[in-house]
Design a protein around this motif. Structure first.
Motif, PDB file in Angstrom:
ATOM      1  N   GLN A 104      19.706   5.616  16.293  1.00 43.17           N
ATOM      2  CA  GLN A 104      18.798   6.720  16.626  1.00 43.17           C
ATOM      3  C   GLN A 104      18.182   7.259  15.332  1.00 43.17           C
ATOM      4  O   GLN A 104      18.902   7.688  14.424  1.00 43.17           O
ATOM      5  CB  GLN A 104      19.553   7.819  17.369  1.00 43.17           C
ATOM      6  N   GLY A 134      14.371   9.011  13.251  1.00 43.54           N
ATOM      7  CA  GLY A 134      13.226   9.893  13.391  1.00 43.54           C
ATOM      8  C   GLY A 134      11.983   9.351  12.720  1.00 43.54           C
ATOM      9  O   GLY A 134      12.051   8.735  11.650  1.00 43.54           O
ATOM     10  N   ARG A 174      16.324   3.719  19.146  1.00 48.79           N
ATOM     11  CA  ARG A 174      15.372   4.739  19.559  1.00 48.79           C
ATOM     12  C   ARG A 174      14.797   5.440  18.326  1.00 48.79           C
ATOM     13  O   ARG A 174      15.540   5.824  17.426  1.00 48.79           O
ATOM     14  CB  ARG A 174      16.041   5.786  20.470  1.00 48.79           C
ATOM     15  N   TYR A 233      12.468   8.715  17.482  1.00 50.00           N
ATOM     16  CA  TYR A 233      11.995   9.939  18.133  1.00 50.00           C
ATOM     17  C   TYR A 233      10.803  10.520  17.372  1.00 50.00           C
ATOM     18  O   TYR A 233      10.834  10.622  16.134  1.00 50.00           O
ATOM     19  CB  TYR A 233      13.139  10.956  18.224  1.00 50.00           C
ATOM     20  N   GLN A 245      13.901  16.885  20.199  1.00 49.00           N
ATOM     21  CA  GLN A 245      14.349  15.540  19.831  1.00 49.00           C
ATOM     22  C   GLN A 245      15.875  15.433  19.907  1.00 49.00           C
ATOM     23  O   GLN A 245      16.410  14.385  20.299  1.00 49.00           O
ATOM     24  CB  GLN A 245      13.868  15.175  18.428  1.00 49.00           C
ATOM     25  N   ALA A 265      16.863  14.984  23.533  1.00 51.39           N
ATOM     26  CA  ALA A 265      16.585  13.622  23.985  1.00 51.39           C
ATOM     27  C   ALA A 265      17.613  12.643  23.424  1.00 51.39           C
ATOM     28  O   ALA A 265      18.112  11.763  24.144  1.00 51.39           O
ATOM     29  CB  ALA A 265      15.177  13.211  23.567  1.00 51.39           C
ATOM     30  N   ALA A 266      17.940  12.789  22.136  1.00 53.72           N
ATOM     31  CA  ALA A 266      18.912  11.889  21.513  1.00 53.72           C
ATOM     32  C   ALA A 266      20.301  12.072  22.112  1.00 53.72           C
ATOM     33  O   ALA A 266      21.041  11.101  22.310  1.00 53.72           O
ATOM     34  CB  ALA A 266      18.947  12.136  20.004  1.00 53.72           C
TER      35      ALA A 266
END
Length: 265
Positions: A167, A169, A197, A199, A219, A222-223
């Motif tokens: 995950q 950014g 993912r 974000y 964010q 969502a994570a």
């Protein structure tokens, strides 16, 4: 309730249990470069709130320098791969000795500096069911051998057999999209499953709500949903280990420029 346990090595482990007598999966939340400050303790409790045994071990327990300077980000503690493996072995032995832990359902989340460590451990042991790298383990330092980290990330990935979630950014000043592509490609070359993912608009450290300049609530939410769904699959019957799945989802600007990403406080 959060409790501190002191293991035989002297390592402190902060642990929070869900409100149930039923054995539950355990998830280790590893601290960032700041050591055991408030956020990793908060995350152990947050994991317990959703039904997992939340655990945060002190990976800096061998360090005899100024921990206050480390907590302020003014000093850095280097983590040796061999010592991390020893530490995780000890934590997992402790967890498996507790009747409230499902011994076949243990996960590890590495964050920033410790993003490498879940991949490292999964490459050397089959004691974990799933691992997460949260904006860590992908930067350039992980790809070249050093005395502290003698095995490059590409070789670690090739040895991992459990599910992996990464995950990251879009606005991270340490990890570029190019680095994430290299990480993704290493999984594919090794024919290993991954879920990644990226974000939108998230800077480095966006998950840490004790750092207002970095924290991004949308964010983070969502994570967190993605992380919980990942563990639910990995600890249950939802992740088919007989299949290789490549799942990369990225939401970035058409004008993305890594050189414009900056460090936030």
């Amino acid at each position: 309730m959060l409790e501190e346990h002191r293991l035989e090595s002297g390592m402190s482990v902060w642990l929070a249990r869900p409100d149930t007598d039923e054995p539950r999966p355990a998830v280790m939340w590893l601290h960032e470069r700041y050591g055991i400050v408030q956020h990793p303790k908060d995350m152990a409790e947050r994991l317990a709130e959703v039904g997992y045994v939340g655990v945060s071990p002190d990976l800096f327990h061998r360090f005899d320098g100024d921990l206050d300077a480390v907590a302020r980000g003014e000093a850095r503690v280097e983590i040796r791969d061999d010592e991390v493996i020893d530490d995780f072995d000890e934590v997992i032995r402790f967890l498996r000795s507790q009747d409230y832990v499902r011994s076949d359902s243990i996960g590890i989340i590495g964050v920033c500096q410790t993003g490498r460590q879940p991949i490292l451990y999964a490459a050397h042991r089959d004691d974990v069911a799933a691992v997460v790298a949260l904006y860590g383990g992908v930067d350039n330092a992980n790809w070249k051998p050093t005395p502290e980290q003698p095995v490059p990330m590409s070789e670690l990935i090739a040895a991992v057999d459990c599910p992996v979630l990464g995950q990251f950014g879009e606005a991270d000043h340490i990890i570029s999209i190019e680095s994430l592509r290299a990480w993704r490609d290493a999984f594919e070359r090794a024919n290993k499953s991954y879920r990644i993912r990226v974000y939108p608009g998230a800077p480095h450290g966006w998950f840490n709500d004790t750092m207002p300049g970095r924290y991004r609530p949308e964010q983070t939410a969502a994570a967190w949903r993605d992380m919980l769904a990942f563990f639910e699959e990995a600890f249950g019957a939802g992740w088919d280990t007989s299949r290789v799945t490549w799942d990369f989802a990225s939401d970035i600007s058409t004008e993305y420029d890594y050189s414009k990403n900056v460090r936030l406080e």
